[in-house]
Design an enzyme around this catalytic site. Sequence first.
Site, mmCIF file in Angstrom:
data_model
loop_
_atom_site.group_PDB
_atom_site.id
_atom_site.type_symbol
_atom_site.label_atom_id
_atom_site.label_comp_id
_atom_site.label_asym_id
_atom_site.label_seq_id
_atom_site.Cartn_x
_atom_site.Cartn_y
_atom_site.Cartn_z
ATOM 1 N N HIS A 47 0.840 -1.201 0.000
ATOM 2 C CA HIS A 47 0.000 0.000 0.000
ATOM 3 C C HIS A 47 0.872 1.247 0.000
ATOM 4 C CE1 HIS A 47 -3.237 2.722 1.045
ATOM 5 N NE2 HIS A 47 -4.047 1.756 0.674
ATOM 6 N N ASP B 110 -7.877 -5.410 -0.105
ATOM 7 C CA ASP B 110 -8.373 -6.279 -1.171
ATOM 8 C C ASP B 110 -7.960 -7.742 -1.038
ATOM 9 O OD1 ASP B 110 -9.689 -4.206 -2.485
ATOM 10 O OD2 ASP B 110 -7.859 -3.573 -3.501
HETATM 11 N N1 CMC Z 1 4.164 -7.501 -4.371
HETATM 12 C C1 CMC Z 1 5.503 -7.500 -4.511
HETATM 13 N N2 CMC Z 1 6.275 -6.407 -4.363
HETATM 14 C C2 CMC Z 1 5.645 -5.255 -4.085
HETATM 15 C C3 CMC Z 1 4.259 -5.176 -3.917
HETATM 16 C C4 CMC Z 1 3.504 -6.360 -4.076
HETATM 17 N N3 CMC Z 1 2.188 -6.373 -3.947
HETATM 18 N N4 CMC Z 1 3.909 -3.899 -3.639
HETATM 19 C C5 CMC Z 1 5.036 -3.191 -3.616
HETATM 20 N N5 CMC Z 1 6.102 -4.013 -3.887
HETATM 21 C C6 CMC Z 1 7.502 -3.639 -3.920
HETATM 22 C C7 CMC Z 1 7.868 -2.976 -5.238
HETATM 23 O O1 CMC Z 1 8.285 -3.906 -6.191
HETATM 24 C C8 CMC Z 1 8.958 -2.028 -4.795
HETATM 25 O O2 CMC Z 1 10.130 -2.802 -4.627
HETATM 26 P P1 CMC Z 1 11.565 -2.167 -5.010
HETATM 27 O O3 CMC Z 1 11.720 -0.995 -4.087
HETATM 28 O O4 CMC Z 1 12.510 -3.292 -4.752
HETATM 29 O O5 CMC Z 1 11.469 -1.759 -6.447
HETATM 30 C C9 CMC Z 1 8.521 -1.584 -3.399
HETATM 31 O O6 CMC Z 1 7.698 -2.651 -2.903
HETATM 32 C C10 CMC Z 1 7.731 -0.311 -3.401
HETATM 33 O O7 CMC Z 1 6.706 -0.434 -4.366
HETATM 34 P P2 CMC Z 1 5.976 0.793 -5.063
HETATM 35 O O8 CMC Z 1 5.258 0.295 -6.269
HETATM 36 O O9 CMC Z 1 6.922 1.939 -5.223
HETATM 37 O O10 CMC Z 1 4.977 1.216 -3.950
HETATM 38 P P3 CMC Z 1 3.647 1.969 -4.171
HETATM 39 O O11 CMC Z 1 3.454 2.795 -2.975
HETATM 40 O O12 CMC Z 1 3.543 2.688 -5.480
HETATM 41 O O13 CMC Z 1 2.681 0.706 -4.215
HETATM 42 C C11 CMC Z 1 0.734 -0.432 -4.666
HETATM 43 C C12 CMC Z 1 1.396 0.655 -3.842
HETATM 44 C C13 CMC Z 1 -0.628 -0.697 -4.033
HETATM 45 C C14 CMC Z 1 0.542 0.050 -6.100
HETATM 46 C C15 CMC Z 1 1.594 -1.723 -4.654
HETATM 47 O O14 CMC Z 1 1.803 -2.154 -3.345
HETATM 48 C C16 CMC Z 1 0.971 -2.826 -5.491
HETATM 49 O O15 CMC Z 1 1.165 -2.867 -6.706
HETATM 50 N N6 CMC Z 1 0.231 -3.777 -4.850
HETATM 51 C C17 CMC Z 1 -0.480 -4.802 -5.572
HETATM 52 C C18 CMC Z 1 -1.796 -4.287 -6.086
HETATM 53 C C19 CMC Z 1 -2.791 -4.059 -4.973
HETATM 54 O O16 CMC Z 1 -2.953 -4.899 -4.106
HETATM 55 N N7 CMC Z 1 -3.492 -2.919 -5.027
HETATM 56 C C20 CMC Z 1 -4.514 -2.561 -4.028
HETATM 57 C C21 CMC Z 1 -4.120 -1.368 -3.260
HETATM 58 S S1 CMC Z 1 -5.069 -1.072 -1.779
HETATM 59 C C22 CMC Z 1 -6.680 -0.826 -2.298
HETATM 60 C C23 CMC Z 1 -6.878 0.151 -3.373
HETATM 61 O O17 CMC Z 1 -6.253 1.218 -3.369
HETATM 62 O O18 CMC Z 1 -7.685 -0.107 -4.224
#
Ligand code: CMC
Length: 378
Positions: A259, A314
């Site tokens: 998140h 989720d």
């Molecule tokens: N699985 C594996 N690695 C992850 C995940 C995940 N679900 N989420 C983040 N990471 C890693 C990412 O690869 C990165 O690693 P590195 O620093 O080595 O490159 C690090 O954690 C930071 O990730 P980020 O993408 O910069 O973080 P963010 O704040 O943009 O991510 C997110 C938020 C929700 C987009 C992401 O966690 C994600 O893609 N999760 C999976 C999709 C998901 O479950 N979405 C629902 C979000 S909550 C409800 C909603 O908003 O609808």
Amino acid sequence: MSLTFSRGLEDVIIKETSLTYIDGVNGILRYRGYNIEDLVNYSSFEEVIYLMLYGNLPNKSQLEEVREKLYRNFDVPKELISMIYSLPKGSNAVGILESAFGMLASIYDPKWDKSTDRDLAISIISKAATITANIYRAKEGLKPKIVEPKKNFAESFLNTVFEKSFSNDEVKAMDAALILYVDHEVPASTTAGLVASSTLSDMYSCVVAALAALKGPLHGRAAEDAFNQFVEINSEDKVESWFEEKIIKGKNRLMGFGHRVYKTYDPRAKIFKYYSEKLSKNNSQANIYYKIASKLEEIGIKNFSDKKIYPNTDFYSGILFYSLGFPIYMFTALFALSRVLGWVAHFIEYVEEQHRLIRPRAIYVGPEKRDFRPLNER
Ligand code: CMC
């Protein structure tokens, strides 16, 4: 003038809000000062509607008033129902919601619509229920049905979708899901809706903008994608090998995990886990998915401990919805049915208290000035 650049608007504050407080380090979520756990345990979705739109929890007569307004507005134009039923069965549920709200935006003259009208906001929530129920009914080949008022909103909705009665535990679980998805400050969908709202566009169109952003896999669709992982894994003893293959070697994201704001367990995920465990006890297939999810959670937390990635809202919500009888294609639409309240509450708060057209800047990084050459010289 010095401009700052924040990729993905990360850590950029776009509004003040009295609606939702998030402490992402300690895993706290409050609507207007009330802990989400208390709202789920002791109130109802209708009470939360009043709280979000009017600022306080309702007394008995205010609650009756909000219920009466909700129940009076379940009806939708017949052309809208015809549109839903005219689409191919395989149409995307959130896409249908977008079309339905786009249709409402065309049918109702924006001059009539005030961007801060709370009665309009309530009628939007009622209409979202009838639209969502009929998305399922149309796709399953059932006759159209306007939501019929029952004891509460959750029960009215469930009864209309499935035309059967539900236990108190099931109705409470649906009510909990509706409360949990209501608002989460300014995620992508709310921000997209706010951008539209800042132009003083009508509330229906702003909901369409928000829906477009919710539809993506990084936002609302994650519940479907998370659940599909459990379906793909299929049995508890395959969780570890699946994780190794798909997530570690395949470098895929674990859906329903991580998140932007929470760097700990999402407090909503804890409640969804509680209800999904409870409901799945009466549904053997859901129970298999629940056990797979629990094991996947354990492995995910262990693997991602250095990155502070935990289950988000989720991860377990799909098991709750599945246990109630909803197919996977409905999960994001159910998220939207609840979140529409958060969206309209934000639009009203923004336009009423702190309106300013949202108009960010971009840094130009393209070529320097080039001499134009006509088509036949290129
Ligand atoms: N699985 C594996 N690695 C992850 C995940 C995940 N679900 N989420 C983040 N990471 C890693 C990412 O690869 C990165 O690693 P590195 O620093 O080595 O490159 C690090 O954690 C930071 O990730 P980020 O993408 O910069 O973080 P963010 O704040 O943009 O991510 C997110 C938020 C929700 C987009 C992401 O966690 C994600 O893609 N999760 C999976 C999709 C998901 O479950 N979405 C629902 C979000 S909550 C409800 C909603 O908003 O609808």
